[in-house]
Design a protein around this motif. Structure first.
Motif, PDB file in Angstrom:
ATOM      1  N   THR A  34       0.827  -1.210   0.000  1.00 53.88           N
ATOM      2  CA  THR A  34       0.000   0.000   0.000  1.00 53.88           C
ATOM      3  C   THR A  34       0.861   1.259   0.000  1.00 53.88           C
ATOM      4  OG1 THR A  34      -1.694  -1.167   1.250  1.00 53.88           O
ATOM      5  CG2 THR A  34      -1.847   1.221   1.203  1.00 53.88           C
ATOM      6  N   SER A  35       1.949   1.206   0.782  1.00 53.48           N
ATOM      7  CA  SER A  35       2.753   2.416   0.923  1.00 53.48           C
ATOM      8  C   SER A  35       3.466   2.792  -0.378  1.00 53.48           C
ATOM      9  CB  SER A  35       3.769   2.242   2.052  1.00 53.48           C
ATOM     10  OG  SER A  35       4.817   1.400   1.639  1.00 53.48           O
ATOM     11  N   PHE A  36       3.628   1.823  -1.279  1.00 56.33           N
ATOM     12  CA  PHE A  36       4.314   2.116  -2.547  1.00 56.33           C
ATOM     13  C   PHE A  36       3.359   2.294  -3.720  1.00 56.33           C
ATOM     14  CE2 PHE A  36       7.912   0.175  -0.249  1.00 56.33           C
ATOM     15  CZ  PHE A  36       8.799   1.234  -0.382  1.00 56.33           C
ATOM     16  N   LYS A  37       2.050   2.398  -3.411  1.00 59.40           N
ATOM     17  CA  LYS A  37       1.090   2.466  -4.505  1.00 59.40           C
ATOM     18  C   LYS A  37       0.811   3.883  -4.988  1.00 59.40           C
ATOM     19  CE  LYS A  37      -1.885  -1.593  -4.356  1.00 59.40           C
ATOM     20  NZ  LYS A  37      -3.184  -2.077  -3.877  1.00 59.40           N
ATOM     21  N   GLY A  38       0.904   4.831  -4.097  1.00 62.21           N
ATOM     22  CA  GLY A  38       0.483   6.174  -4.501  1.00 62.21           C
ATOM     23  C   GLY A  38      -1.013   6.312  -4.304  1.00 62.21           C
ATOM     24  N   SER A  39      -1.461   7.539  -3.994  1.00 61.90           N
ATOM     25  CA  SER A  39      -2.813   7.707  -3.471  1.00 61.90           C
ATOM     26  C   SER A  39      -3.891   7.246  -4.438  1.00 61.90           C
ATOM     27  CB  SER A  39      -3.036   9.161  -3.084  1.00 61.90           C
ATOM     28  OG  SER A  39      -2.817   9.979  -4.212  1.00 61.90           O
ATOM     29  N   ARG A  40      -3.682   7.407  -5.739  1.00 65.01           N
ATOM     30  CA  ARG A  40      -4.756   7.065  -6.666  1.00 65.01           C
ATOM     31  C   ARG A  40      -4.960   5.547  -6.728  1.00 65.01           C
ATOM     32  NH1 ARG A  40      -4.514   8.374 -12.064  1.00 65.01           N
ATOM     33  NH2 ARG A  40      -3.917  10.554 -11.828  1.00 65.01           N
ATOM     34  N   GLU A  41      -3.846   4.837  -6.798  1.00 62.94           N
ATOM     35  CA  GLU A  41      -3.969   3.390  -6.989  1.00 62.94           C
ATOM     36  C   GLU A  41      -4.504   2.679  -5.742  1.00 62.94           C
ATOM     37  OE1 GLU A  41      -0.355   1.630  -8.563  1.00 62.94           O
ATOM     38  OE2 GLU A  41      -1.378  -0.300  -8.539  1.00 62.94           O
ATOM     39  N   VAL A 245      -0.472   8.228   3.290  1.00 64.77           N
ATOM     40  CA  VAL A 245       0.520   8.738   4.241  1.00 64.77           C
ATOM     41  C   VAL A 245       0.670   7.785   5.430  1.00 64.77           C
ATOM     42  CG1 VAL A 245       1.156  10.673   5.685  1.00 64.77           C
ATOM     43  CG2 VAL A 245      -0.109  11.067   3.586  1.00 64.77           C
ATOM     44  N   LEU A 246      -0.487   7.298   5.905  1.00 66.73           N
ATOM     45  CA  LEU A 246      -0.460   6.448   7.088  1.00 66.73           C
ATOM     46  C   LEU A 246       0.325   5.161   6.838  1.00 66.73           C
ATOM     47  CD1 LEU A 246      -1.478   6.627   9.929  1.00 66.73           C
ATOM     48  CD2 LEU A 246      -3.488   5.341   9.265  1.00 66.73           C
ATOM     49  N   SER A 247       0.126   4.552   5.668  1.00 62.96           N
ATOM     50  CA  SER A 247       0.825   3.293   5.411  1.00 62.96           C
ATOM     51  C   SER A 247       2.329   3.524   5.329  1.00 62.96           C
ATOM     52  CB  SER A 247       0.308   2.624   4.141  1.00 62.96           C
ATOM     53  OG  SER A 247       0.507   3.458   3.034  1.00 62.96           O
ATOM     54  N   ALA A 248       2.721   4.654   4.729  1.00 60.90           N
ATOM     55  CA  ALA A 248       4.151   4.959   4.673  1.00 60.90           C
ATOM     56  C   ALA A 248       4.704   5.169   6.081  1.00 60.90           C
ATOM     57  CB  ALA A 248       4.396   6.196   3.815  1.00 60.90           C
ATOM     58  N   GLY A 249       3.947   5.920   6.897  1.00 61.30           N
ATOM     59  CA  GLY A 249       4.371   6.139   8.281  1.00 61.30           C
ATOM     60  C   GLY A 249       4.463   4.841   9.050  1.00 61.30           C
ATOM     61  N   LEU A 250       3.496   3.944   8.823  1.00 64.17           N
ATOM     62  CA  LEU A 250       3.504   2.665   9.527  1.00 64.17           C
ATOM     63  C   LEU A 250       4.733   1.850   9.165  1.00 64.17           C
ATOM     64  CD1 LEU A 250      -0.251   1.592   9.375  1.00 64.17           C
ATOM     65  CD2 LEU A 250       1.150   1.764  11.426  1.00 64.17           C
ATOM     66  N   VAL A 251       5.037   1.803   7.871  1.00 58.09           N
ATOM     67  CA  VAL A 251       6.192   1.007   7.445  1.00 58.09           C
ATOM     68  C   VAL A 251       7.456   1.508   8.138  1.00 58.09           C
ATOM     69  CG1 VAL A 251       7.674   0.444   5.490  1.00 58.09           C
ATOM     70  CG2 VAL A 251       5.204   0.330   5.238  1.00 58.09           C
ATOM     71  N   LEU A 252       7.639   2.836   8.149  1.00 57.88           N
ATOM     72  CA  LEU A 252       8.836   3.385   8.785  1.00 57.88           C
ATOM     73  C   LEU A 252       8.822   3.153  10.296  1.00 57.88           C
ATOM     74  CD1 LEU A 252       9.389   6.691   6.823  1.00 57.88           C
ATOM     75  CD2 LEU A 252      10.556   4.497   6.574  1.00 57.88           C
ATOM     76  N   SER A 253       7.619   3.195  10.885  1.00 58.46           N
ATOM     77  CA  SER A 253       7.558   3.005  12.336  1.00 58.46           C
ATOM     78  C   SER A 253       7.859   1.556  12.716  1.00 58.46           C
ATOM     79  CB  SER A 253       6.184   3.405  12.864  1.00 58.46           C
ATOM     80  OG  SER A 253       5.261   2.346  12.720  1.00 58.46           O
ATOM     81  N   LEU A 254       7.619   0.620  11.787  1.00 56.36           N
ATOM     82  CA  LEU A 254       7.883  -0.783  12.088  1.00 56.36           C
ATOM     83  C   LEU A 254       9.365  -1.129  11.980  1.00 56.36           C
ATOM     84  CD1 LEU A 254       5.031  -2.669  10.182  1.00 56.36           C
ATOM     85  CD2 LEU A 254       5.064  -1.879  12.517  1.00 56.36           C
ATOM     86  N   LEU A 255      10.060  -0.384  11.090  1.00 55.32           N
ATOM     87  CA  LEU A 255      11.447  -0.750  10.775  1.00 55.32           C
ATOM     88  C   LEU A 255      12.356  -0.951  11.994  1.00 55.32           C
ATOM     89  CD1 LEU A 255      12.496   1.155   7.526  1.00 55.32           C
ATOM     90  CD2 LEU A 255      12.468  -1.315   7.957  1.00 55.32           C
ATOM     91  N   PRO A 256      12.464   0.050  12.891  1.00 55.85           N
ATOM     92  CA  PRO A 256      13.448  -0.102  13.977  1.00 55.85           C
ATOM     93  C   PRO A 256      13.211  -1.327  14.848  1.00 55.85           C
ATOM     94  CG  PRO A 256      12.670   2.150  13.857  1.00 55.85           C
ATOM     95  CD  PRO A 256      11.803   1.355  12.939  1.00 55.85           C
ATOM     96  N   THR A 257      11.936  -1.549  15.254  1.00 57.03           N
ATOM     97  CA  THR A 257      11.712  -2.694  16.133  1.00 57.03           C
ATOM     98  C   THR A 257      11.934  -4.006  15.394  1.00 57.03           C
ATOM     99  OG1 THR A 257       9.341  -2.586  15.675  1.00 57.03           O
ATOM    100  CG2 THR A 257      10.111  -1.536  17.686  1.00 57.03           C
TER     101      THR A 257
END
Lengths: 279, 284
Positions: A34-41, A245-257
């Motif tokens: 989802t985070s790599f789809k772009g808002s339209r797709e 935006v949320l999916s991108a934020g989620l992906v980054l928030s998951l990375l460190p843990t």
């Protein structure tokens, strides 16, 4: 016949393991895609299981309209610093608890520590806020730092005690006979042996602090002091949920843990099974 | 050496616990700070008689949430542990890939599953429609009929690794000779499971189940991220109710009162827990 049964059993087992794997990975896969789809797709039907073309639009937005870099830095500094300090403090308290002779005192302290483990942090939100607001300690990352060290100190101590319990006292005694004083014996003989234990304590604390939401959203109001979970929470309340935006934020928030988990899995599992109450 | 830990716990944990206990009996609304004062059981009465938040329903929801989450977390976690008992090629990597949910925050899991269960563009609906199991997409989180089931599914997904990790460690402590001896005696797999495995790891089973019960009861993050307690309170549990009192209504007095109720339940539970564990030598 028996050989056939064995083969079937094996296939069933692999199938079951595969199902678990699929179930575990599907949510992660979906949020990454989802985070790599772009808002339209994202909002087109039928759903695409792979993005048509890789789009970094959501990530650009994330760092554009929201200061995600700042939130990420806040979270990283807070989690690293509090986990490190908690590890240091619990090294001493765990060692003391492990070596102390007074049985009643030890059991009483342990019980008091176990009890705090049963109190979920959100119960303390309101009273803590009222207490600390009197001293002007709201909206400060340093306040969160103290609260986070406290939040993890009890289970860190319990864990560190159980690791020290495994190191025979005779080692220190031998070191003292060889001319070390108590402190030297601690630092030169005992602590190096507990390195895996310390790694477990640190990773545990890091994961728990990185993920904490309720205390942070209670105490932080200004944008430039937000942590990652608070920021994600604010994305929702602002204007409905925009999943790009949320999916991108989620992906980054998951990375460190996830990185911590990947590297410290062995230690974390040891810590979990070693008697930390925290799930 | 213990002083720093002691100070932190006394000042920032035990003091607020006591302060919260006092607040539960005070009128304490942040919108109206001039009227702070003791009102006896007023907060508790207000919570129980609240028409918009049926207290009885919230308690029932809490029990449903705990019971079904726990049963499936345990069952599926135990299954995974049994599958992973014997070493196989790539078990280390496999365990990292199935255990990682443990490290994800409950809130993030709530958001991810809210997206998966989305009524229009959710992958769950898409898969079910493609497989022909349902005709039209279901509003999993907007329909009170399905909302509780959906948050429980997310919670089960999150909790499987915990049980799998704990039970797998326990399984590996079962001596292999026991299985070999029983095989010679003609016991099949099923019999081995119930006559050897389960009795042997019983202490771990008891302690993990008891601890996890308590933990799930006080785990609002997933629900908070998925539904916030809605729709129409269908997923409201005590923990989310308390958070909403504080975040939305700024009623710290009532929030503290709910906290008081939760703490009393925990204490009662802890006493029962300690009794059982001291009787049966449970390893915590």
């Amino acid at each position: 016949m028996k050989a056939l049964m064995k083969v079937i059993g094996k296939i069933l087992k692999i199938l079951a393991l595969g199902l678990y794997l699929l179930a575990a990975l599907l949510p992660l896969y979906w949020v990454v895609v989802t985070s790599f789809k772009g808002s339209r797709e994202i909002y087109t039907f039928p759903l695409k299981y792979l993005p048509e073309k890789l789009s970094f639009e959501s990530y650009a937005k994330l760092f554009g309209f929201a200061n995600f870099g700042v939130y990420f830095r806040n979270s990283a500094i807070l989690a690293l610093a509090s986990a490190f300090v908690a590890m240091l403090i619990s090294m001493f308290s765990g060692y003391a608890l492990s070596r102390i002779q007074a049985k009643k005192f030890r059991n009483g302290t342990l019980l008091a520590m176990y009890f705090t483990q049963m109190v979920p942090p959100f119960i303390l939100m309101a009273p803590l806020f009222v207490m600390l607001a009197n001293y002007g300690m709201t909206d400060k990352l340093s306040t969160l730092f103290i609260l986070y060290v406290t939040m993890v100190i009890a289970f860190s101590t319990i864990m560190s005690k159980s690791f020290f319990d495994r190191i025979p006292v005779s080692l220190e005694e031998a070191a003292v006979i060889d001319g070390c004083n108590t402190l030297q014996a601690m630092f030169k003989v005992v602590f190096p042996l507990t390195r895996p234990g310390l790694a477990a304590i640190f990773s545990f604390a890091f994961v728990n602090i990185w993920n904490e939401l309720f205390l942070a959203s209670m105490f932080i109001f200004s944008d430039e002091k937000m942590t990652v979970p608070v920021a994600l929470n604010s994305f929702i309340s602002k204007a409905g949920i925009s999943w790009d935006v949320l999916s991108a934020g989620l992906v980054l928030s998951l990375l460190p843990t996830m990185i911590v988990f990947a590297f410290a899995q062995r230690y974390i599992i040891a810590g979990l099974t070693e008697g930390a109450i925290k799930g | 050496m213990m002083i720093p830990a002691f100070i932190l716990l006394i000042v920032f944990t035990y003091t607020p616990i006591i302060r919260g206990g006092v607040m539960a009996f005070q009128r304490y609304n942040m919108f109206d700070l001039s009227k702070i004062g003791f009102i006896g059981l007023g907060n508790f009465e207000a919570i129980i008689n609240d028409r918009n938040f049926d207290f009885f329903r919230i308690v029932v929801n809490t029990l449903v949430w705990v019971f079904f989450s726990l049963v499936f977390q345990f069952g599926l976690g135990f299954g995974l542990a049994l599958l992973m008992r014997k070493p196989f090629k790539g078990r280390g990597i496999y365990s990292a890939l199935v255990f990682y949910p443990w490290a994800v925050s409950g809130f993030a899991i709530g958001l991810i599953w809210a997206w998966m269960f989305n009524g229009q563009f959710g992958i769950v609906n898409d898969i079910l429609v493609r497989l022909g199991i349902i005709g039209n997409p279901i509003g999993f989180l907007s329909n009170p009929k399905y909302a509780m089931m959906s948050v429980i599914i997310a919670n089960v997904w999150y909790g499987i690794p915990y049980f799998a990790i704990m039970l797998l460690a326990a399984l590996q402590s079962v001596p292999n000779e026991l299985y070999e001896a029983s095989r010679i005696d003609g016991a099949n797999r099923f019999k081995q499971l119930f006559k050897i495995t389960i009795p042997y790891i019983r202490p771990t089973i008891i302690s993990t189940v008891l601890l996890r019960t308590m933990w799930i009861m006080n785990f609002p993050e997933i629900i908070y991220g998925m539904t916030g307690g809605g729709p129409a309170n269908s997923t409201q549990i005590l923990a989310t109710h308390m958070i909403n009192r504080i975040y939305q209504f700024y009623d710290y007095g009532q929030g503290a009162a709910i906290g008081f109720i939760i703490m009393s339940m925990l204490l009662l539970y802890a006493i029962v827990f300690l009794n059982i564990s001291s009787r049966k030598e449970v390893t915590v």
